[in-house]
Design a protein around this motif. Structure first.
Motif, PDB file in Angstrom:
ATOM      1  N   VAL A   1       1.904   1.677  -3.534  1.00 44.10           N
ATOM      2  CA  VAL A   1       0.746   1.923  -4.592  1.00 44.10           C
ATOM      3  C   VAL A   1       0.568   3.619  -4.120  1.00 44.10           C
ATOM      4  O   VAL A   1       0.242   4.530  -5.311  1.00 44.10           O
ATOM      5  CB  VAL A   1      -0.283   1.284  -4.225  1.00 44.10           C
ATOM      6  CG1 VAL A   1      -1.672   2.026  -4.707  1.00 44.10           C
ATOM      7  CG2 VAL A   1      -0.222  -0.122  -4.520  1.00 44.10           C
ATOM      8  N   THR A   2       0.523   4.034  -2.821  1.00 45.35           N
ATOM      9  CA  THR A   2       0.146   5.705  -2.688  1.00 45.35           C
ATOM     10  C   THR A   2       1.366   6.483  -3.307  1.00 45.35           C
ATOM     11  O   THR A   2       1.032   7.376  -3.597  1.00 45.35           O
ATOM     12  CB  THR A   2       0.081   5.419  -1.031  1.00 45.35           C
ATOM     13  OG1 THR A   2       1.363   5.324  -0.471  1.00 45.35           O
ATOM     14  CG2 THR A   2      -1.119   4.885  -0.636  1.00 45.35           C
ATOM     15  N   ARG A   3       2.462   5.817  -3.295  1.00 46.77           N
ATOM     16  CA  ARG A   3       3.537   6.797  -3.787  1.00 46.77           C
ATOM     17  C   ARG A   3       3.731   6.659  -5.166  1.00 46.77           C
ATOM     18  O   ARG A   3       4.741   7.257  -5.777  1.00 46.77           O
ATOM     19  CB  ARG A   3       5.076   6.253  -3.050  1.00 46.77           C
ATOM     20  CG  ARG A   3       4.826   6.686  -1.560  1.00 46.77           C
ATOM     21  CD  ARG A   3       6.047   7.023  -1.144  1.00 46.77           C
ATOM     22  NE  ARG A   3       5.950   7.417   0.196  1.00 46.77           N
ATOM     23  CZ  ARG A   3       7.032   7.870   1.222  1.00 46.77           C
ATOM     24  NH1 ARG A   3       8.021   7.931   0.633  1.00 46.77           N
ATOM     25  NH2 ARG A   3       6.691   8.217   2.479  1.00 46.77           N
ATOM     26  N   GLY A   4       3.013   5.709  -5.854  1.00 46.97           N
ATOM     27  CA  GLY A   4       3.089   5.526  -7.239  1.00 46.97           C
ATOM     28  C   GLY A   4       4.184   4.771  -8.129  1.00 46.97           C
ATOM     29  O   GLY A   4       4.627   5.073  -8.878  1.00 46.97           O
TER      30      GLY A   4
ATOM     31  N   SER B   1       0.820  -1.319  -0.037  1.00 49.79           N
ATOM     32  CA  SER B   1       0.028  -0.024   0.174  1.00 49.79           C
ATOM     33  C   SER B   1       0.959   1.245   0.134  1.00 49.79           C
ATOM     34  O   SER B   1       0.596   2.230  -0.527  1.00 49.79           O
ATOM     35  CB  SER B   1      -0.992  -0.040   1.136  1.00 49.79           C
ATOM     36  OG  SER B   1      -0.017  -0.060   2.230  1.00 49.79           O
ATOM     37  N   LEU B   2       2.026   1.240   0.708  1.00 48.41           N
ATOM     38  CA  LEU B   2       2.935   2.203   0.831  1.00 48.41           C
ATOM     39  C   LEU B   2       3.405   2.589  -0.784  1.00 48.41           C
ATOM     40  O   LEU B   2       3.460   3.642  -1.238  1.00 48.41           O
ATOM     41  CB  LEU B   2       3.956   2.041   1.806  1.00 48.41           C
ATOM     42  CG  LEU B   2       5.173   3.146   1.922  1.00 48.41           C
ATOM     43  CD1 LEU B   2       4.437   4.348   2.403  1.00 48.41           C
ATOM     44  CD2 LEU B   2       6.119   2.551   2.695  1.00 48.41           C
TER      45      LEU B   2
END
Length: 130
Positions: free
Chosen positions: A124-127, A121-122
Motif C-alpha cells: 500500500v505504501t509503495r502504491g 502495508s508495504l
C-alpha cells in the motif's frame, strides 16, 4: 499380603499436542508406602516420593504426538529391612491425542497474519508498484 491398587484419574481422556494433562494417583489411606510410580504402556514415566499425610499425587504431563496410550500408577512400600513390596496396578486410563492444540494453532496463525499485514502495508505504501 498384597497391597491394594491405587486409583488413577486423568484430567482429560483426550487432548491435543502441546496441552498438559494432569494425572492423579490416589493411594488407599492408611496403607504404608514409600513412593508412587506413574507408568505408560508398561514403562515407568515418573516417580514421586511419599509425603507425610498425603494420599493423592498429581503428575502434570505434557502431551506430544506419541502420548496416546494407557496410563496407570502403583505404589511401593519399603520396610525396615529394605524389602520392597509393590501394590497392584491401578485400572489403566487411556489418553487419546487429537491434532494440534489451540495454543499451537495460534502460535502458527498469529505470526502468519502479522507477516501478511506487513506485506500488505508495504504494498500500500509503495502504491502497488504504480
Amino acid at each position: 499380603g498384597d497391597l491394594p491398587a491405587p486409583q488413577m484419574f486423568l484430567g482429560k481422556a483426550s487432548s491435543s499436542q502441546g496441552d498438559t494433562v494432569v494425572m492423579k494417583c490416589k493411594i488407599p489411606a492408611f496403607f504404608p508406602f514409600t513412593r508412587v510410580i506413574f507408568c505408560k504402556d508398561g514403562k515407568e514415566i515418573a516417580i514421586q516420593p511419599m509425603k507425610e499425610s498425603k494420599f493423592a499425587y498429581d503428575l502434570p504431563y505434557e502431551v506430544s504426538t506419541s502420548s496416546s496410550g494407557n496410563f496407570y500408577c502403583l505404589y511401593e512400600h519399603k520396610d525396615n529391612l529394605n524389602h520392597k513390596t509393590l501394590s497392584r496396578l491401578s485400572t489403566a486410563q487411556h489418553l487419546s491425542v487429537t491434532g494440534l492444540s489451540s495454543k499451537s494453532v495460534l502460535g502458527i496463525t498469529i505470526p502468519s497474519i502479522l507477516v501478511l499485514v506487513a506485506l500488505f502495508s508495504l504494498l500500500v505504501t509503495r502504491g502497488f508498484g504504480y
